[in-house]
Scaffold this motif. Structure first.
Motif, short mmCIF file in Angstrom:
data_model
loop_
_atom_site.label_atom_id
_atom_site.label_comp_id
_atom_site.label_asym_id
_atom_site.label_seq_id
_atom_site.Cartn_x
_atom_site.Cartn_y
_atom_site.Cartn_z
N GLU A 159 -19.54 64.58 115.33
CA GLU A 159 -18.23 65.84 114.63
C GLU A 159 -17.41 65.76 114.36
N VAL A 160 -16.66 65.10 115.39
CA VAL A 160 -14.82 64.94 115.02
C VAL A 160 -14.54 63.46 114.83
N VAL A 161 -15.35 62.73 114.87
CA VAL A 161 -15.10 61.32 114.52
C VAL A 161 -15.77 60.88 112.78
N PHE A 162 -17.05 61.83 112.40
CA PHE A 162 -17.24 61.79 111.22
C PHE A 162 -16.85 62.97 110.72
N GLY A 163 -16.43 64.54 110.83
CA GLY A 163 -14.99 64.59 110.01
C GLY A 163 -13.84 63.86 109.57
N GLN A 164 -13.77 63.65 110.46
CA GLN A 164 -11.82 62.50 110.09
C GLN A 164 -12.42 61.24 109.56
N LEU A 165 -13.37 60.79 109.10
CA LEU A 165 -13.87 60.15 108.14
C LEU A 165 -14.02 61.13 106.65
N ASP A 166 -15.01 62.18 107.11
CA ASP A 166 -14.94 62.46 105.54
C ASP A 166 -13.54 63.30 105.05
N THR A 167 -12.87 63.67 105.65
CA THR A 167 -11.69 64.03 105.18
C THR A 167 -10.93 63.06 104.71
N ALA A 168 -10.23 62.16 105.20
CA ALA A 168 -9.76 60.95 105.41
C ALA A 168 -9.84 60.19 103.73
N LEU A 169 -11.27 60.47 103.52
CA LEU A 169 -11.84 59.13 102.32
C LEU A 169 -12.43 60.03 101.65
N SER A 170 -12.04 61.30 101.68
CA SER A 170 -12.52 62.06 100.32
C SER A 170 -11.92 61.68 98.84
N ASP A 171 -13.54 62.08 98.19
CA ASP A 171 -12.89 61.70 97.07
C ASP A 171 -12.33 59.76 96.24
N VAL A 172 -12.52 59.07 97.62
CA VAL A 172 -11.60 57.59 97.55
C VAL A 172 -13.35 56.87 96.95
N GLN A 173 -12.71 55.82 95.87
CA GLN A 173 -13.64 54.72 95.38
C GLN A 173 -12.74 53.55 96.09
N LEU A 174 -13.82 52.59 96.43
CA LEU A 174 -13.11 51.34 96.27
C LEU A 174 -14.46 50.44 95.64
N CYS A 175 -13.03 48.88 95.81
CA CYS A 175 -13.71 47.95 94.69
C CYS A 175 -14.81 47.23 95.37
N ASP A 176 -13.77 46.98 97.25
CA ASP A 176 -14.46 45.94 97.86
C ASP A 176 -14.70 46.66 99.29
N GLY A 177 -14.92 46.21 100.42
CA GLY A 177 -14.57 47.04 102.21
C GLY A 177 -13.32 46.18 102.37
N ALA A 178 -12.74 44.88 101.58
CA ALA A 178 -11.52 44.47 102.18
C ALA A 178 -10.04 45.48 101.54
N GLN A 179 -10.19 46.68 100.86
CA GLN A 179 -9.13 47.92 100.64
C GLN A 179 -8.92 48.85 101.71
N LEU A 180 -9.47 48.18 102.93
CA LEU A 180 -10.05 49.46 104.32
C LEU A 180 -10.54 48.61 104.87
N VAL A 181 -9.54 49.61 106.94
CA VAL A 181 -9.83 49.06 107.22
C VAL A 181 -10.74 50.41 108.30
N VAL A 182 -10.90 50.23 110.03
CA VAL A 182 -10.93 51.26 110.57
C VAL A 182 -11.39 50.65 111.98
N ALA A 183 -10.37 51.66 112.71
CA ALA A 183 -10.06 51.93 114.39
C ALA A 183 -10.62 52.56 114.56
N TYR A 184 -11.49 52.78 115.66
CA TYR A 184 -11.79 53.75 116.39
C TYR A 184 -11.19 53.47 117.99
N GLU A 185 -10.58 54.66 117.94
CA GLU A 185 -10.02 54.82 119.64
C GLU A 185 -10.10 55.83 120.30
#
Length: 271
Positions: A159-185
């Protein structure tokens, strides 16, 4: 491509499956002179060979700006900022814009680090705007997500981690995966003396990977690097970096000494 400072950058490439990232977050440490001395020493280490390891260092803003005018940073090290403004420019005293960060030659920026979320109190909406602003300026966001001990004990990891991803990446469209890095803390495993087990780390990274595929599409979500950031040190990095769903580490205290950071880089190269 080359960064603004002339250092060779591989950030435009799609992430290879076997590439590991070693990212050092200096937090609020190191003066300008200490930062320069750090890189002079790090430059004596054996550089990573080929494309097996990508090295990123996140100094404080003052050191980041000063390093842009020196030749002390090895060509195999990318630089990033520890934070970024949610606005392009304007009357925002104390803020630093993406364009300012880019002007130093930096390529990456941390967004949503646990200390920014839980100590500074940055909101989910603010972090979303910072991420969008960074992408528009061609900076690569390193989006940090993770749960507290109370949230883990309450069974709210997804619930928490998915919620953080959902909000931060809302409406985000990337050309490829190299445009983003995710760090799990996992916030409960940072500086507390309580370490996450390899099974807990792998489970969390696997869940994040599946959710990224849902948010960004299978191809792009499957190629975004996912780093682990929970009290990583030379003694535990080999076992963590060797996990199937872990693409490297976001390292705090162990990145402050050039010798320890060089050891982490060498470990990543052998995984």
């Amino acid at each position: 491509m080359k960064s603004d400072s002339g250092r060779v950058s591989h950030v435009s490439r799609q992430k290879e499956n076997n590439m590991k990232m070693v990212a050092g977050n200096w937090k609020m440490f190191k003066t300008v002179e200490e930062a320069r001395a750090y890189f002079v020493e790090l430059a004596t280490a054996t550089p990573p060979q080929g494309d097996k390891v990508r090295v990123i260092v996140f100094p404080n803003y003052i050191a980041l700006g000063a390093l842009a005018t020196t030749g002390s940073v090895p060509a195999w090290v990318l630089l990033g900022a520890q934070d970024v403004a949610a606005e392009v420019e304007g009357a925002f005293t104390g803020e630093v814009s993406p364009a300012m960060i880019r002007s130093t030659g930096a390529t990456h920026v941390l967004i949503g680090h646990s200390e920014r979320r839980h100590i500074i109190g940055e909101s989910a909406d603010l972090l979303h705007r910072k991420l969008i602003n960074s992408l528009q300026a061609s900076l690569i966001p390193v989006l940090c997500v993770g749960e507290t001990l109370e949230e883990r004990n309450a069974g709210k990891i997804e619930e928490v981690v998915f919620g953080q991803l959902d909000t931060a990446l809302s409406d985000v469209q990337l050309c490829d995966g190299a445009q983003l890095v995710v760090a799990y803390e996992p916030v409960w495993a940072i500086g507390t003396g309580v370490n996450a087990t390899n099974e807990q780390i792998e489970e969390a990274h696997h869940l994040i990977r599946q959710h990224l595929k849902q948010l960004l599409g299978t191809a792009i979500g499957g190629s975004v690097a996912i780093l682990y950031g929970g009290s990583v040190k030379p003694a535990n990095f080999a076992s963590i970096a060797g996990l199937p769903s872990v693409d490297g580490g976001l390292i705090g205290g162990a990145s402050l000494k050039p010798s320890a950071f060089a050891e982490l880089i060498a470990i990543a190269e052998q995984v």
